[in-house]
Design a protein around this motif. Structure first.
Motif, PDB file in Angstrom:
ATOM      1  N   LEU A   7       0.844  -1.190   0.000  1.00 52.40           N
ATOM      2  CA  LEU A   7       0.000   0.000   0.000  1.00 52.40           C
ATOM      3  C   LEU A   7       0.879   1.239   0.000  1.00 52.40           C
ATOM      4  CD1 LEU A   7      -2.638  -1.120   2.637  1.00 52.40           C
ATOM      5  CD2 LEU A   7      -2.834  -1.181   0.163  1.00 52.40           C
ATOM      6  N   THR A   8       0.555   2.182  -0.869  1.00 52.83           N
ATOM      7  CA  THR A   8       1.304   3.439  -0.944  1.00 52.83           C
ATOM      8  C   THR A   8       0.324   4.602  -0.905  1.00 52.83           C
ATOM      9  OG1 THR A   8       1.280   3.440  -3.354  1.00 52.83           O
ATOM     10  CG2 THR A   8       3.188   2.429  -2.288  1.00 52.83           C
ATOM     11  N   ALA A   9       0.848   5.768  -0.546  1.00 50.86           N
ATOM     12  CA  ALA A   9       0.016   6.968  -0.462  1.00 50.86           C
ATOM     13  C   ALA A   9       0.850   8.185  -0.819  1.00 50.86           C
ATOM     14  CB  ALA A   9      -0.542   7.129   0.952  1.00 50.86           C
ATOM     15  N   TYR A  10       0.164   9.293  -1.038  1.00 51.73           N
ATOM     16  CA  TYR A  10       0.810  10.581  -1.272  1.00 51.73           C
ATOM     17  C   TYR A  10       1.025  11.240   0.087  1.00 51.73           C
ATOM     18  CZ  TYR A  10       1.443  15.420  -2.769  1.00 51.73           C
ATOM     19  OH  TYR A  10       1.937  16.684  -2.968  1.00 51.73           O
ATOM     20  N   ASN A  11       2.256  11.668   0.358  1.00 54.48           N
ATOM     21  CA  ASN A  11       2.560  12.349   1.616  1.00 54.48           C
ATOM     22  C   ASN A  11       2.381  13.846   1.401  1.00 54.48           C
ATOM     23  OD1 ASN A  11       3.712  13.507   3.889  1.00 54.48           O
ATOM     24  ND2 ASN A  11       5.212  11.878   4.098  1.00 54.48           N
ATOM     25  N   VAL A  12       1.341  14.407   1.977  1.00 54.47           N
ATOM     26  CA  VAL A  12       1.011  15.819   1.797  1.00 54.47           C
ATOM     27  C   VAL A  12       2.093  16.713   2.383  1.00 54.47           C
ATOM     28  CG1 VAL A  12      -0.686  17.606   2.341  1.00 54.47           C
ATOM     29  CG2 VAL A  12      -1.451  15.307   1.792  1.00 54.47           C
ATOM     30  N   LYS A  13       2.660  16.300   3.501  1.00 58.71           N
ATOM     31  CA  LYS A  13       3.654  17.121   4.197  1.00 58.71           C
ATOM     32  C   LYS A  13       4.949  17.277   3.397  1.00 58.71           C
ATOM     33  CE  LYS A  13       5.262  17.688   8.917  1.00 58.71           C
ATOM     34  NZ  LYS A  13       5.327  17.058  10.244  1.00 58.71           N
ATOM     35  N   THR A  14       5.450  16.153   2.837  1.00 58.66           N
ATOM     36  CA  THR A  14       6.721  16.194   2.112  1.00 58.66           C
ATOM     37  C   THR A  14       6.532  16.228   0.589  1.00 58.66           C
ATOM     38  OG1 THR A  14       6.892  13.781   2.060  1.00 58.66           O
ATOM     39  CG2 THR A  14       7.891  14.913   3.940  1.00 58.66           C
ATOM     40  N   LYS A  15       5.258  16.136   0.130  1.00 57.67           N
ATOM     41  CA  LYS A  15       4.912  16.156  -1.295  1.00 57.67           C
ATOM     42  C   LYS A  15       5.542  15.006  -2.075  1.00 57.67           C
ATOM     43  CE  LYS A  15       3.887  21.083  -1.664  1.00 57.67           C
ATOM     44  NZ  LYS A  15       3.801  21.441  -0.312  1.00 57.67           N
ATOM     45  N   GLU A  16       5.716  13.852  -1.420  1.00 59.44           N
ATOM     46  CA  GLU A  16       6.258  12.662  -2.072  1.00 59.44           C
ATOM     47  C   GLU A  16       5.107  11.757  -2.516  1.00 59.44           C
ATOM     48  OE1 GLU A  16       9.826  10.716  -0.127  1.00 59.44           O
ATOM     49  OE2 GLU A  16       9.068  11.977   1.502  1.00 59.44           O
ATOM     50  N   LYS A  17       5.265  11.150  -3.685  1.00 63.93           N
ATOM     51  CA  LYS A  17       4.272  10.213  -4.189  1.00 63.93           C
ATOM     52  C   LYS A  17       4.732   8.787  -3.928  1.00 63.93           C
ATOM     53  CE  LYS A  17       2.657  13.130  -7.961  1.00 63.93           C
ATOM     54  NZ  LYS A  17       2.496  13.247  -9.418  1.00 63.93           N
ATOM     55  N   ASN A  18       3.773   7.873  -3.852  1.00 63.06           N
ATOM     56  CA  ASN A  18       4.024   6.433  -3.689  1.00 63.06           C
ATOM     57  C   ASN A  18       4.883   6.087  -2.476  1.00 63.06           C
ATOM     58  OD1 ASN A  18       2.510   5.844  -6.021  1.00 63.06           O
ATOM     59  ND2 ASN A  18       4.268   6.314  -7.298  1.00 63.06           N
ATOM     60  N   VAL A  19       4.580   6.712  -1.342  1.00 61.25           N
ATOM     61  CA  VAL A  19       5.279   6.426  -0.095  1.00 61.25           C
ATOM     62  C   VAL A  19       4.647   5.174   0.530  1.00 61.25           C
ATOM     63  CG1 VAL A  19       5.841   7.310   2.212  1.00 61.25           C
ATOM     64  CG2 VAL A  19       5.727   8.876   0.263  1.00 61.25           C
ATOM     65  N   PRO A  20       5.435   4.139   0.843  1.00 62.46           N
ATOM     66  CA  PRO A  20       4.869   2.926   1.458  1.00 62.46           C
ATOM     67  C   PRO A  20       4.240   3.226   2.821  1.00 62.46           C
ATOM     68  CG  PRO A  20       7.117   2.540   0.717  1.00 62.46           C
ATOM     69  CD  PRO A  20       6.866   4.009   0.594  1.00 62.46           C
ATOM     70  N   ILE A  21       3.073   2.653   3.056  1.00 61.03           N
ATOM     71  CA  ILE A  21       2.377   2.840   4.332  1.00 61.03           C
ATOM     72  C   ILE A  21       2.809   1.727   5.275  1.00 61.03           C
ATOM     73  CG2 ILE A  21       0.138   2.961   5.474  1.00 61.03           C
ATOM     74  CD1 ILE A  21      -1.088   3.807   2.825  1.00 61.03           C
ATOM     75  N   LEU A  22       3.333   2.100   6.440  1.00 57.08           N
ATOM     76  CA  LEU A  22       3.746   1.137   7.464  1.00 57.08           C
ATOM     77  C   LEU A  22       2.638   1.004   8.503  1.00 57.08           C
ATOM     78  CD1 LEU A  22       7.394   2.394   7.982  1.00 57.08           C
ATOM     79  CD2 LEU A  22       6.604   0.614   6.435  1.00 57.08           C
ATOM     80  N   ASP A  23       2.507  -0.162   9.099  1.00 61.01           N
ATOM     81  CA  ASP A  23       1.490  -0.444  10.121  1.00 61.01           C
ATOM     82  C   ASP A  23       0.099  -0.047   9.645  1.00 61.01           C
ATOM     83  OD1 ASP A  23       3.527  -1.326  11.794  1.00 61.01           O
ATOM     84  OD2 ASP A  23       3.791   0.637  12.710  1.00 61.01           O
ATOM     85  N   ALA A  24      -0.219  -0.406   8.401  1.00 62.76           N
ATOM     86  CA  ALA A  24      -1.493  -0.009   7.802  1.00 62.76           C
ATOM     87  C   ALA A  24      -2.667  -0.734   8.440  1.00 62.76           C
ATOM     88  CB  ALA A  24      -1.470  -0.293   6.305  1.00 62.76           C
ATOM     89  N   VAL A  25      -3.754   0.007   8.604  1.00 57.55           N
ATOM     90  CA  VAL A  25      -5.019  -0.554   9.074  1.00 57.55           C
ATOM     91  C   VAL A  25      -6.072  -0.168   8.036  1.00 57.55           C
ATOM     92  CG1 VAL A  25      -6.770  -0.529  10.883  1.00 57.55           C
ATOM     93  CG2 VAL A  25      -4.355  -0.346  11.485  1.00 57.55           C
ATOM     94  N   VAL A  26      -6.729  -1.167   7.459  1.00 53.94           N
ATOM     95  CA  VAL A  26      -7.763  -0.923   6.454  1.00 53.94           C
ATOM     96  C   VAL A  26      -9.107  -0.864   7.155  1.00 53.94           C
ATOM     97  CG1 VAL A  26      -8.921  -1.834   4.412  1.00 53.94           C
ATOM     98  CG2 VAL A  26      -6.449  -2.047   4.636  1.00 53.94           C
ATOM     99  N   THR A  27      -9.853   0.213   6.930  1.00 54.72           N
ATOM    100  CA  THR A  27     -11.180   0.392   7.505  1.00 54.72           C
ATOM    101  C   THR A  27     -12.177   0.671   6.388  1.00 54.72           C
ATOM    102  OG1 THR A  27     -10.763   2.747   7.835  1.00 54.72           O
ATOM    103  CG2 THR A  27     -10.304   1.302   9.695  1.00 54.72           C
ATOM    104  N   LYS A  28     -13.442   0.572   6.725  1.00 55.28           N
ATOM    105  CA  LYS A  28     -14.510   0.899   5.781  1.00 55.28           C
ATOM    106  C   LYS A  28     -15.115   2.234   6.189  1.00 55.28           C
ATOM    107  CE  LYS A  28     -16.391  -3.497   4.212  1.00 55.28           C
ATOM    108  NZ  LYS A  28     -17.596  -4.335   4.223  1.00 55.28           N
ATOM    109  N   THR A  29     -15.395   3.078   5.203  1.00 58.12           N
ATOM    110  CA  THR A  29     -16.076   4.337   5.486  1.00 58.12           C
ATOM    111  C   THR A  29     -17.571   4.066   5.611  1.00 58.12           C
ATOM    112  OG1 THR A  29     -16.423   4.902   3.171  1.00 58.12           O
ATOM    113  CG2 THR A  29     -14.338   5.614   4.158  1.00 58.12           C
ATOM    114  N   THR A  30     -18.321   5.071   6.029  1.00 51.65           N
ATOM    115  CA  THR A  30     -19.767   4.896   6.188  1.00 51.65           C
ATOM    116  C   THR A  30     -20.451   4.619   4.855  1.00 51.65           C
ATOM    117  OG1 THR A  30     -20.059   7.291   6.075  1.00 51.65           O
ATOM    118  CG2 THR A  30     -19.936   6.309   8.261  1.00 51.65           C
ATOM    119  N   LYS A  31     -19.854   5.046   3.754  1.00 54.51           N
ATOM    120  CA  LYS A  31     -20.434   4.800   2.428  1.00 54.51           C
ATOM    121  C   LYS A  31     -19.943   3.494   1.807  1.00 54.51           C
ATOM    122  CE  LYS A  31     -21.413   9.561   1.277  1.00 54.51           C
ATOM    123  NZ  LYS A  31     -21.378  10.590   0.252  1.00 54.51           N
ATOM    124  N   GLY A  32     -19.094   2.749   2.524  1.00 53.91           N
ATOM    125  CA  GLY A  32     -18.654   1.447   2.047  1.00 53.91           C
ATOM    126  C   GLY A  32     -17.320   1.434   1.313  1.00 53.91           C
ATOM    127  N   ALA A  33     -16.653   2.568   1.222  1.00 53.99           N
ATOM    128  CA  ALA A  33     -15.336   2.614   0.583  1.00 53.99           C
ATOM    129  C   ALA A  33     -14.286   2.081   1.555  1.00 53.99           C
ATOM    130  CB  ALA A  33     -14.997   4.040   0.171  1.00 53.99           C
TER     131      ALA A  33
END
Length: 68
Positions: A7-33
């Motif tokens: 899993l990767t994400a955009y880091n808003v603070k450092t403006k880096e793309k495709n930063v690996p997410i460590l200790d990731a927790v996957v949750t569901k939003t109220t709309k099911g995403a």
């Protein structure tokens, strides 16, 4: 660990793309995403939205924990 389970994400603070997410927790939003939250190892929080297949693959591969 396969690329599809990493899993990767955009880091808003450092403006880096495709930063690996460590200790990731996957949750569901109220709309099911699916959403993964974690950190980059440098104290910055990361969050990204995921499709169902990618979210379930990450949980199955052990790169993320199930949060629901």
């Amino acid at each position: 660990m396969t690329d599809s389970a990493m899993l990767t994400a955009y880091n808003v603070k450092t403006k880096e793309k495709n930063v690996p997410i460590l200790d990731a927790v996957v949750t569901k939003t109220t709309k099911g995403a699916y959403m993964a939250q974690g950190h980059d190892g440098k104290g910055n929080k990361l969050t990204t939205l995921l499709g169902e297949a990618k979210a379930l693959n990450a949980i199955k591969a052990g790169t993320a924990k199930q949060g629901w």
